[in-house]
Design an enzyme around this catalytic site. Structure first.
Site, short mmCIF file in Angstrom:
data_model
loop_
_atom_site.label_atom_id
_atom_site.label_comp_id
_atom_site.label_asym_id
_atom_site.label_seq_id
_atom_site.Cartn_x
_atom_site.Cartn_y
_atom_site.Cartn_z
CG ASN A 48 106.46 99.85 1.98
OD1 ASN A 48 106.70 99.42 0.86
ND2 ASN A 48 105.50 99.35 2.73
CG LEU A 49 108.45 104.53 8.24
CD1 LEU A 49 107.65 105.82 8.35
CD2 LEU A 49 108.53 103.84 9.61
CE LYS A 74 102.61 88.54 -1.52
NZ LYS A 74 103.53 87.99 -2.53
NE ARG A 100 99.34 102.91 5.90
CZ ARG A 100 100.55 102.50 5.50
NH1 ARG A 100 101.15 103.08 4.48
NH2 ARG A 100 101.16 101.52 6.15
CB ILE A 136 112.58 91.01 -2.00
CG1 ILE A 136 111.94 92.02 -1.03
CG2 ILE A 136 113.06 89.77 -1.24
CD1 ILE A 136 110.70 91.53 -0.33
CE1 TYR A 138 101.33 92.09 -1.34
CE2 TYR A 138 100.75 92.64 0.92
CZ TYR A 138 101.67 92.17 0.00
OH TYR A 138 102.90 91.77 0.42
CB SER A 166 103.27 89.45 3.27
OG SER A 166 102.97 90.54 4.10
CG ASN A 216 107.09 98.17 -8.80
OD1 ASN A 216 107.39 99.36 -8.91
ND2 ASN A 216 106.74 97.63 -7.65
C1 UD1 Z 1 102.68 96.85 4.59
C2 UD1 Z 1 101.77 95.66 4.43
C3 UD1 Z 1 102.59 94.41 4.31
C4 UD1 Z 1 103.62 94.53 3.22
C5 UD1 Z 1 104.50 95.71 3.59
C6 UD1 Z 1 105.61 95.89 2.59
C7 UD1 Z 1 99.63 95.24 5.56
C8 UD1 Z 1 98.90 95.27 6.84
N1 UD1 Z 1 100.91 95.59 5.60
O1 UD1 Z 1 103.20 96.78 5.92
O2 UD1 Z 1 101.76 93.34 3.99
O3 UD1 Z 1 104.37 93.34 3.14
O4 UD1 Z 1 103.70 96.88 3.64
O5 UD1 Z 1 105.14 96.34 1.36
O6 UD1 Z 1 99.08 94.90 4.57
N2 UD1 Z 1 103.94 104.94 8.09
C9 UD1 Z 1 103.82 106.29 8.39
N3 UD1 Z 1 103.93 107.18 7.35
C10 UD1 Z 1 104.15 106.80 6.07
C11 UD1 Z 1 104.28 105.42 5.77
C12 UD1 Z 1 104.15 104.52 6.82
O7 UD1 Z 1 103.62 106.68 9.54
O8 UD1 Z 1 104.21 107.67 5.18
C13 UD1 Z 1 103.83 103.97 9.20
C14 UD1 Z 1 102.64 103.02 9.07
O9 UD1 Z 1 101.51 103.54 9.70
C15 UD1 Z 1 103.18 101.77 9.76
C16 UD1 Z 1 104.69 101.82 9.55
O10 UD1 Z 1 104.98 103.16 9.15
O11 UD1 Z 1 102.95 101.85 11.13
C17 UD1 Z 1 105.15 100.88 8.45
O12 UD1 Z 1 104.33 101.10 7.31
P1 UD1 Z 1 104.65 100.40 5.90
O13 UD1 Z 1 106.09 100.58 5.58
O14 UD1 Z 1 103.64 100.90 4.94
O15 UD1 Z 1 104.45 98.85 6.19
P2 UD1 Z 1 103.21 98.06 6.80
O16 UD1 Z 1 101.95 98.82 6.65
O17 UD1 Z 1 103.58 97.62 8.18
#
Ligand code: UD1
Length: 339
Positions: A203-204, A157, A299, A15, A153, A128, A38
């Protein structure tokens, strides 16, 4: 007249680097502080290429008070600071809670002290949506009650926001806004900078792009038994370019207001929820590439749905997200290919 200096801690991060560019393009001079715990120097090179300028970089740790004070002393008049330097992996924070509390909270306190010593008043804090915990109602507004954060974490925040609020209330000259990000995705359209996850991404979108690139065998969709239309989790995905603009708009706002001390928090999202299945479908369609996936278990700590009410950002900052999710996913893929 020279450009106004803005300290950007964590300015080589995902960011921070996009914000540094947005600041430059808005006429400010970003002063980057990073310890590269990082990130990599190539991101600094990317910033230089995009802005066509050299970048002021102080390499060091924000959890080191003397170092921070010296940076401010050396830079002279600094108009504001944006604080991104923090650990951010939710899962890791359960394994290393002390490191998370020490680094995330310590560096904020040291930054505020260094700012006070050098008469720097304006602080934009990287917060966040995690501060809301699991909200009772959606879309979540800034006035929604803060539940227990779901991770160390998330606790950092919540605590950091409270620290800034208390500092401002104490009467010290400090004007600050915490931007509560929803899910940042995408990359600079030039593909010269983007997210650089170390090891297995959490992250996704980085998992999707790495799977499409063949670095990972498959994406595991975490659960398809949620109470959502297609049974996968819903989030509010905000483009990194839009997010960067929100920081500039926040700084301009802070500079403009008359009070000597204030604190506020503002959501930064699109206001739209997208499910994991939708993101996966959109990524494959827009980039014409296949992503292997399996459905896995939920998860730990994930909630079914989270998306923002973004009226306050529009009202206070005059900011609104512009990128579509397709554009963000296109830029994320372009960046992955560039890597
Ligand atoms: C998380 C943190 C948030 C942080 C953000 C960015 C929490 C609750 N959430 O958000 O504070 O700012 O990361 O770092 O603390 N998913 C899959 N498969 C994967 C990875 C993710 O299905 O391999 C799904 C997750 O279940 C979720 C969505 O994708 O529904 C987004 O996940 P992710 O990118 O990890 O973000 P958050 O968990 O929403």
């Amino acid at each position: 007249m020279g450009r106004k200096k803005i300290v950007v801690t964590g300015g080589a991060g995902y960011i921070g680097s996009h914000v540094a560019i947005a600041l430059w393009q808005a006429g400010y001079e970003p002063i980057i502080i990073d310890n590269f715990s990082n990130s990599e120097h190539r991101i600094i090179d990317g910033i230089k290429s995009i802005t066509g300028q050299d970048v002021v970089l102080h390499e060091g740790d924000c959890a080191d008070q003397d170092f921070l004070i010296k940076v401010f002393e050396k830079e002279g008049v600094v108009v504001g600071a944006m604080h991104f330097a923090a650990f951010k992996a939710v899962g890791e924070s359960f394994d290393k809670p002390l490191e998370y509390y020490h680094n995330n909270i310590g560096s904020l306190i040291f930054l505020i002290k260094a700012m006070q010593e050098s008469q720097c008043r304006n602080l934009v804090f990287s917060s966040s949506a995690t501060v809301y915990g699991e909200p009772d109602e959606l879309p979540v507004t800034e006035l929604s009650p803060q539940k227990l954060a779901l991770s160390p974490y998330g606790n950092t925040k919540q605590i950091c926001e409270k620290i800034i609020e208390d500092a401002a209330k104490s009467g010290m000259p400090l004007k600050s806004i915490a931007l509560r990000y929803f899910n940042p995705i995408g990359a600079h359209p030039s593909a010269l900078i983007g997210e650089l996850p170390l090891g297995m991404p959490n992250n996704l979108v980085p998992v999707i792009t790495q799977t499409a690139a063949g670095i990972r065998e498959k994406l595991t969709v975490f659960g398809n038994d949620y109470d959502t239309p297609d049974k996968t989790c819903v989030r509010d995905y905000i483009d990194i370019m839009d997010l960067a603009e929100a920081h500039v708009d926040t700084l301009v706002y802070l500079e403009r207001i008359k009070e000597d001390n204030c604190f506020d928090a503002i959501n930064v999202g699109t206001g739209q929820g997208h499910s994991v299945a939708e993101v996966l479908e959109a990524f494959q369609r827009i980039n014409n590439v296949k992503v292997n996936f399996v459905i896995g278990k939920r998860r730990f700590g994930d909630i079914a749905k989270l998306y923002a009410n973004v009226k306050k950002a529009e009202l206070v900052l005059g900011w609104k997200a512009k990128y579509t999710i397709e554009e963000s996913l296109k830029n994320a893929w372009k960046w992955q290919l560039a890597l």
